[in-house]
Enzyme design. Sequence first.
Site, short mmCIF file in Angstrom:
data_model
loop_
_atom_site.label_atom_id
_atom_site.label_comp_id
_atom_site.label_asym_id
_atom_site.label_seq_id
_atom_site.Cartn_x
_atom_site.Cartn_y
_atom_site.Cartn_z
N ASP A 101 1.16 -1.43 -0.45
CA ASP A 101 -0.44 0.36 0.22
C ASP A 101 0.94 1.23 0.26
O ASP A 101 1.14 2.22 1.33
CB ASP A 101 -0.72 0.29 1.15
N LYS A 161 0.63 -8.52 -2.96
CA LYS A 161 -1.07 -7.42 -3.32
C LYS A 161 -0.86 -5.53 -4.06
O LYS A 161 -0.93 -4.78 -2.97
CB LYS A 161 -1.66 -7.28 -2.33
N ASP A 174 -5.70 -6.12 -6.00
CA ASP A 174 -7.44 -5.49 -5.50
C ASP A 174 -7.60 -4.55 -5.83
O ASP A 174 -7.49 -3.66 -5.45
CB ASP A 174 -6.82 -5.71 -4.08
N LEU A 175 -8.21 -4.40 -6.93
CA LEU A 175 -9.32 -3.77 -6.89
C LEU A 175 -10.83 -3.26 -6.86
O LEU A 175 -11.18 -2.56 -7.68
CB LEU A 175 -9.12 -3.31 -9.37
N LYS A 176 -10.98 -4.43 -6.76
CA LYS A 176 -12.85 -4.46 -6.11
C LYS A 176 -13.65 -4.08 -7.26
O LYS A 176 -14.83 -3.56 -6.93
CB LYS A 176 -12.73 -4.23 -4.63
N ASP A 186 -20.12 -2.82 -10.41
CA ASP A 186 -20.25 -1.87 -11.80
C ASP A 186 -21.14 -2.22 -12.57
O ASP A 186 -21.84 -3.85 -11.48
CB ASP A 186 -19.26 -1.51 -12.62
N ILE A 187 -22.42 -2.01 -13.28
CA ILE A 187 -22.85 -2.53 -14.05
C ILE A 187 -22.50 -4.36 -14.70
O ILE A 187 -20.81 -4.44 -14.85
CB ILE A 187 -23.51 -2.27 -15.19
N PRO A 188 -22.67 -4.83 -15.18
CA PRO A 188 -22.60 -6.36 -15.44
C PRO A 188 -21.49 -6.31 -16.86
O PRO A 188 -20.21 -6.83 -16.13
CB PRO A 188 -23.42 -7.41 -15.59
N THR A 216 -14.39 -5.25 6.34
CA THR A 216 -14.36 -4.74 7.77
C THR A 216 -15.01 -3.23 8.56
O THR A 216 -15.37 -3.34 9.36
CB THR A 216 -12.65 -3.92 8.40
N GLY A 237 0.24 -6.36 5.70
CA GLY A 237 0.98 -5.47 5.53
C GLY A 237 1.89 -4.23 6.24
O GLY A 237 2.61 -4.80 6.70
N ARG A 238 0.46 -3.36 7.19
CA ARG A 238 1.65 -2.66 7.33
C ARG A 238 2.39 -3.35 8.92
O ARG A 238 3.48 -2.57 9.60
CB ARG A 238 1.02 -1.37 8.41
O1 C5P Z 1 -3.38 -3.34 7.53
P1 C5P Z 1 -3.22 -4.05 7.03
O2 C5P Z 1 -1.82 -3.54 6.65
O3 C5P Z 1 -2.53 -5.31 6.88
O4 C5P Z 1 -4.38 -3.59 5.95
C1 C5P Z 1 -3.42 -5.05 4.60
C2 C5P Z 1 -5.06 -5.30 3.84
O5 C5P Z 1 -5.95 -5.12 4.06
C3 C5P Z 1 -4.95 -3.64 3.48
O6 C5P Z 1 -4.63 -3.03 2.25
C4 C5P Z 1 -6.80 -4.10 2.78
O7 C5P Z 1 -6.97 -4.08 1.56
C5 C5P Z 1 -7.30 -4.29 4.02
N1 C5P Z 1 -7.66 -3.61 5.09
C6 C5P Z 1 -8.85 -4.80 5.76
N2 C5P Z 1 -9.41 -3.76 6.92
C7 C5P Z 1 -8.72 -2.84 7.82
C8 C5P Z 1 -7.87 -1.87 6.65
C9 C5P Z 1 -7.07 -2.55 5.51
O8 C5P Z 1 -9.10 -5.31 5.02
N3 C5P Z 1 -9.57 -1.94 8.09
#
Ligand code: C5P
Length: 238
Positions: free
Chosen positions: A17, A39, A66-68, A71-73, A130, A209-210
């Site tokens: 990220d 990712k 991870d672009l989630k 939109d319309i199909p 989340t 991630g972090r």
């Molecule tokens: O928190 P962390 O840095 O590990 O986040 C990794 C991934 O988790 C993020 O790229 C995001 O897609 C997802 N995420 C999540 N819920 C959150 C924050 C991040 O699912 N509250």
Amino acid sequence: MTLAEDDPRDRLALALDFDDLVVALRLARRLRPWFGVAKVGFELFGAAGPETVSALAVEGYRVFVDLKLHDIPTTVGRAARVLGGLGAGFVTVHTQGGEEMMRAAVSGMAEGASAAGAPTPCVLGVTVLTSDTEATSDVLASRSRSAAAAGCGGLVCAASDLVVTRRWAPGLLTMVPGIRPAGTSTDDQARAATPRAAILAGADILVIGRAVTAAEDPEAMATAVAHEVASSIAAPRG
Ligand code: C5P
């Protein structure tokens, strides 16, 4: 899709990220000994574009885009056709978009991959964000079922949701974010789990991630996470 069950790297996705490809690649190279999947989310894809996928693939990663899509199909199908040709291993769609939309994503992804001579990415349905505190377990169950019915290969869900997603979409791969080694900050993660708890609950791949990328010593944290994963893979699932 098959996982090398005994290699912790296949079970660990590094969330890059960042808004800068140079920074992301530097970290990706340093952490490759512990992570097999990288990712790429809106931030990095927005900053550096599709080139991100090939740059990370060259480093030996399976790339998770991870672009989630939501939109319309027709629009999702067309976008999926483009994304399917990039050489990604995984691409996300929102289950909230419904079964028809997910079907369009799955077929678009396969068409795009075939036209480009690339392997077809595994389409992952994002179940419940989340940040969505309203979604009930019925919503989770119905979204999991429709992702399976639409032909998705996997789901993205919190560790605490695995008990429901595994029941309603038993054959699907599970990609689980919100992972925090014991004793580290939860940041904004509302439903965090330790690597061990997530693996024992049935997670196939952990998104980290972090906890690693912002650690004072990312290599040391990655080593600790990989050890925890390796020891949990052998343990029976809960
Ligand atoms: O928190 P962390 O840095 O590990 O986040 C990794 C991934 O988790 C993020 O790229 C995001 O897609 C997802 N995420 C999540 N819920 C959150 C924050 C991040 O699912 N509250």
